[in-house]
Write an enzyme that holds these catalytic residues in place. Structure first.
Site, PDB file in Angstrom:
ATOM      1  N   ALA A  61       1.087  -0.752  -0.079  1.00  0.00           N
ATOM      2  CA  ALA A  61       0.060  -0.066  -0.268  1.00  0.00           C
ATOM      3  C   ALA A  61       1.230   1.233   0.045  1.00  0.00           C
ATOM      4  O   ALA A  61       1.870   1.196   0.715  1.00  0.00           O
ATOM      5  CB  ALA A  61      -1.033  -0.274   1.536  1.00  0.00           C
ATOM      6  N   GLY A 105       0.270  -4.956   1.326  1.00  0.00           N
ATOM      7  CA  GLY A 105      -0.697  -5.391   0.001  1.00  0.00           C
ATOM      8  C   GLY A 105      -0.486  -5.800  -1.270  1.00  0.00           C
ATOM      9  O   GLY A 105      -1.687  -6.394  -1.783  1.00  0.00           O
ATOM     10  N   GLU A 108      -0.959  -8.877  -0.596  1.00  0.00           N
ATOM     11  CA  GLU A 108      -1.946  -9.616   0.171  1.00  0.00           C
ATOM     12  C   GLU A 108      -2.840  -9.980  -1.165  1.00  0.00           C
ATOM     13  O   GLU A 108      -3.836 -10.527  -1.397  1.00  0.00           O
ATOM     14  CB  GLU A 108      -2.516  -8.821   0.874  1.00  0.00           C
ATOM     15  N   GLU A 128       5.162  -5.204   7.459  1.00  0.00           N
ATOM     16  CA  GLU A 128       3.969  -4.045   8.066  1.00  0.00           C
ATOM     17  C   GLU A 128       4.384  -3.690   9.090  1.00  0.00           C
ATOM     18  O   GLU A 128       5.214  -2.502  10.052  1.00  0.00           O
ATOM     19  CB  GLU A 128       2.432  -4.284   7.738  1.00  0.00           C
TER      20      GLU A 128
HETATM   21  C1  HXC Z   1       5.212   3.903  -1.450  1.00  0.00           C
HETATM   22  C2  HXC Z   1       7.183   3.102  -2.404  1.00  0.00           C
HETATM   23  C3  HXC Z   1       6.194   2.618  -1.683  1.00  0.00           C
HETATM   24  C4  HXC Z   1       4.993   2.518  -0.708  1.00  0.00           C
HETATM   25  C5  HXC Z   1       8.808   1.999  -2.430  1.00  0.00           C
HETATM   26  N1  HXC Z   1       8.242   2.837  -2.776  1.00  0.00           N
HETATM   27  N2  HXC Z   1       7.436   1.141  -1.922  1.00  0.00           N
HETATM   28  N3  HXC Z   1       6.061   4.381  -2.384  1.00  0.00           N
HETATM   29  N4  HXC Z   1       5.283   3.289  -1.013  1.00  0.00           N
HETATM   30  N5  HXC Z   1       4.910   1.249  -0.495  1.00  0.00           N
HETATM   31  C6  HXC Z   1       8.948   4.453  -3.659  1.00  0.00           C
HETATM   32  C7  HXC Z   1      10.079   4.587  -2.761  1.00  0.00           C
HETATM   33  O1  HXC Z   1       9.598   5.458  -1.972  1.00  0.00           O
HETATM   34  C8  HXC Z   1      10.960   5.505  -3.521  1.00  0.00           C
HETATM   35  O2  HXC Z   1      10.368   6.859  -4.135  1.00  0.00           O
HETATM   36  C9  HXC Z   1      11.022   4.248  -5.148  1.00  0.00           C
HETATM   37  O3  HXC Z   1       9.455   3.791  -4.755  1.00  0.00           O
HETATM   38  C10 HXC Z   1      12.014   2.866  -4.962  1.00  0.00           C
HETATM   39  O4  HXC Z   1      12.460   2.503  -3.642  1.00  0.00           O
HETATM   40  P1  HXC Z   1      13.218   2.792  -3.254  1.00  0.00           P
HETATM   41  O5  HXC Z   1      13.341   2.317  -1.908  1.00  0.00           O
HETATM   42  O6  HXC Z   1      14.258   3.865  -3.651  1.00  0.00           O
HETATM   43  O7  HXC Z   1      13.722   1.167  -3.650  1.00  0.00           O
HETATM   44  P2  HXC Z   1      14.930  -0.090  -3.439  1.00  0.00           P
HETATM   45  O8  HXC Z   1      15.781   0.573  -2.655  1.00  0.00           O
HETATM   46  O9  HXC Z   1      14.873  -0.915  -4.519  1.00  0.00           O
HETATM   47  O10 HXC Z   1      13.786  -0.896  -2.571  1.00  0.00           O
HETATM   48  C11 HXC Z   1      13.125  -1.252  -2.442  1.00  0.00           C
HETATM   49  C12 HXC Z   1      12.016  -2.163  -1.277  1.00  0.00           C
HETATM   50  C13 HXC Z   1      11.523  -0.640  -0.824  1.00  0.00           C
HETATM   51  C14 HXC Z   1      13.158  -2.793  -0.190  1.00  0.00           C
HETATM   52  C15 HXC Z   1      11.086  -2.995  -2.230  1.00  0.00           C
HETATM   53  O11 HXC Z   1      11.532   0.435  -1.643  1.00  0.00           O
HETATM   54  C16 HXC Z   1      10.811  -0.992   0.165  1.00  0.00           C
HETATM   55  O12 HXC Z   1      10.919  -1.396   1.298  1.00  0.00           O
HETATM   56  N6  HXC Z   1       9.170  -0.574   0.400  1.00  0.00           N
HETATM   57  C17 HXC Z   1       8.062  -0.534   1.554  1.00  0.00           C
HETATM   58  C18 HXC Z   1       7.981  -2.163   1.309  1.00  0.00           C
HETATM   59  C19 HXC Z   1       7.351  -2.650   2.347  1.00  0.00           C
HETATM   60  O13 HXC Z   1       7.069  -1.946   3.451  1.00  0.00           O
HETATM   61  N7  HXC Z   1       5.186  -2.949   1.786  1.00  0.00           N
HETATM   62  C20 HXC Z   1       4.181  -2.623   2.934  1.00  0.00           C
HETATM   63  C21 HXC Z   1       3.699  -1.328   3.438  1.00  0.00           C
HETATM   64  S1  HXC Z   1       2.581  -1.103   3.977  1.00  0.00           S
HETATM   65  P3  HXC Z   1      11.625   8.120  -4.428  1.00  0.00           P
HETATM   66  O14 HXC Z   1      10.501   8.341  -4.845  1.00  0.00           O
HETATM   67  O15 HXC Z   1      11.996   8.083  -3.160  1.00  0.00           O
HETATM   68  O16 HXC Z   1      12.156   7.730  -5.662  1.00  0.00           O
HETATM   69  C22 HXC Z   1       0.701  -2.501   3.463  1.00  0.00           C
HETATM   70  C23 HXC Z   1      -0.422  -2.692   4.386  1.00  0.00           C
HETATM   71  C24 HXC Z   1      -0.871  -3.158   3.433  1.00  0.00           C
HETATM   72  O17 HXC Z   1       1.311  -2.628   2.374  1.00  0.00           O
HETATM   73  C25 HXC Z   1      -2.332  -3.045   4.619  1.00  0.00           C
HETATM   74  C26 HXC Z   1      -3.843  -3.086   3.526  1.00  0.00           C
HETATM   75  C27 HXC Z   1      -4.004  -1.636   2.710  1.00  0.00           C
END
Ligand code: HXC
Length: 251
Positions: A61, A105, A108, A128
């Site tokens: 998400a 998400g 999911e 998360e």
């Molecule tokens: C918003 C995101 C994002 C996310 C990545 N980006 N994941 N933006 N929401 N979930 C964006 C980054 O901010 C970045 O933008 C660009 O995508 C590239 O990501 P990087 O981090 O620079 O890439 P990398 O170093 O290769 O790392 C990849 C990654 C990391 C390991 C996937 O991005 C990451 O940990 N992302 C978050 C994963 C996460 O926590 N997901 C769960 C979310 S909570 P910029 O602008 O800086 O270039 C969830 C709850 C769901 O999903 C519940 C139901 C609704």
């Protein structure tokens, strides 16, 4: 934020928000729901393939969008609700074709599909906990059903990612395929399904998914009713006649 195309009997939906690794924001989820509805209603489409990019199916998400959300606003406006669960209302098979990250998400969403094909590059996770939250779109339940308590607990508690090989071993994905043939393998599966009896396909999907929701006894009862119902279809008559006449069925 999504691209759609028709390949044979498959409706292919590609998540297309590369700058944010296909983070699932409101707009993307809205567009996805519309595309799913359109393909589900189109009689030329037998199954839907949902995929992302080489780098990410979806990294979760959208954290930027979620950061300032507050309770009870999230609750009153049904932040997850129908928008996130549109894929569960689709009657045709939905195949998730996952390459790269399927996190939070994103994982999911893949698990809400009927089956997952994974490229060798796929990485699944529920990270998360690292954001001070827990899975919110079914991850704690569907992952546990798919891979068992210990492995699911470890992943949800620590945010550890699982690669494609481990995901296949654990039963999360149906098959691992080379990244370059991921979508074509998923389309081939859709084509195969397109050659079968449509009512049998829809009922097979309903019956298997019921195993996730019903106690065994109720699930078996549902299966029995669906099974018997198929004796009222042309598909059953054609399938069995073709077998006995030693020819290919024409559904
Ligand atoms: C918003 C995101 C994002 C996310 C990545 N980006 N994941 N933006 N929401 N979930 C964006 C980054 O901010 C970045 O933008 C660009 O995508 C590239 O990501 P990087 O981090 O620079 O890439 P990398 O170093 O290769 O790392 C990849 C990654 C990391 C390991 C996937 O991005 C990451 O940990 N992302 C978050 C994963 C996460 O926590 N997901 C769960 C979310 S909570 P910029 O602008 O800086 O270039 C969830 C709850 C769901 O999903 C519940 C139901 C609704």
């Amino acid at each position: 934020m999504i691209l759609t195309e028709v390949q044979g009997r498959a409706g292919v939906i590609r998540l297309n928000r590369p700058a944010a690794l296909n983070a699932l924001c409101d707009q993307l989820m809205g567009e996805l729901g519309e595309a799913l509805g359109r393909f589900d209603a189109d009689p030329a489409i037998a199954a839907i393939v949902l995929t992302g990019s080489e780098r990410a199916f979806a990294a979760g998400a959208d954290i930027k969008e979620m950061q300032n959300r507050r309770f009870p606003g999230t609750y009153l406006h049904d932040f997850i609700g129908a928008r996130w669960e549109a894929v569960l209302t689709v009657r045709k098979p939905v195949i998730a074709a996952v390459a790269g990250f399927a996190l939070g998400g994103g994982c999911e969403l893949a698990m809400m599909c009927d089956l997952i094909l994974a490229a060798e590059t796929a990485k699944f996770g529920q990270p998360e906990i690292n954001l001070g939250i827990i899975p919110g779109a079914g991850g704690s339940q569907r992952l546990t059903h798919a891979i068992g308590k210990s492995k699911a607990m470890e992943m949800v508690l620590t945010g550890r990612m699982m690669n494609a090989e481990e995901a296949e071993r654990a039963g999360l994905v149906a098959r691992v395929v080379p990244a370059e043939s991921l979508v074509s393998e998923a389309v081939a599966l859709a084509e195969k399904i397109g050659g079968l009896s449509a009512p049998a396909v829809a009922m097979a999907k309903e019956a298997v998914n019921a195993a996730f929701e019903l106690p065994l006894r109720e699930g078996v009862r549902l299966e029995r009713r669906l099974f018997l119902g198929l004796f009222g279809t042309e598909g059953q008559k054609e399938g069995m006649a073709a077998f006995l006449e030693k020819r290919k069925p024409r559904f």
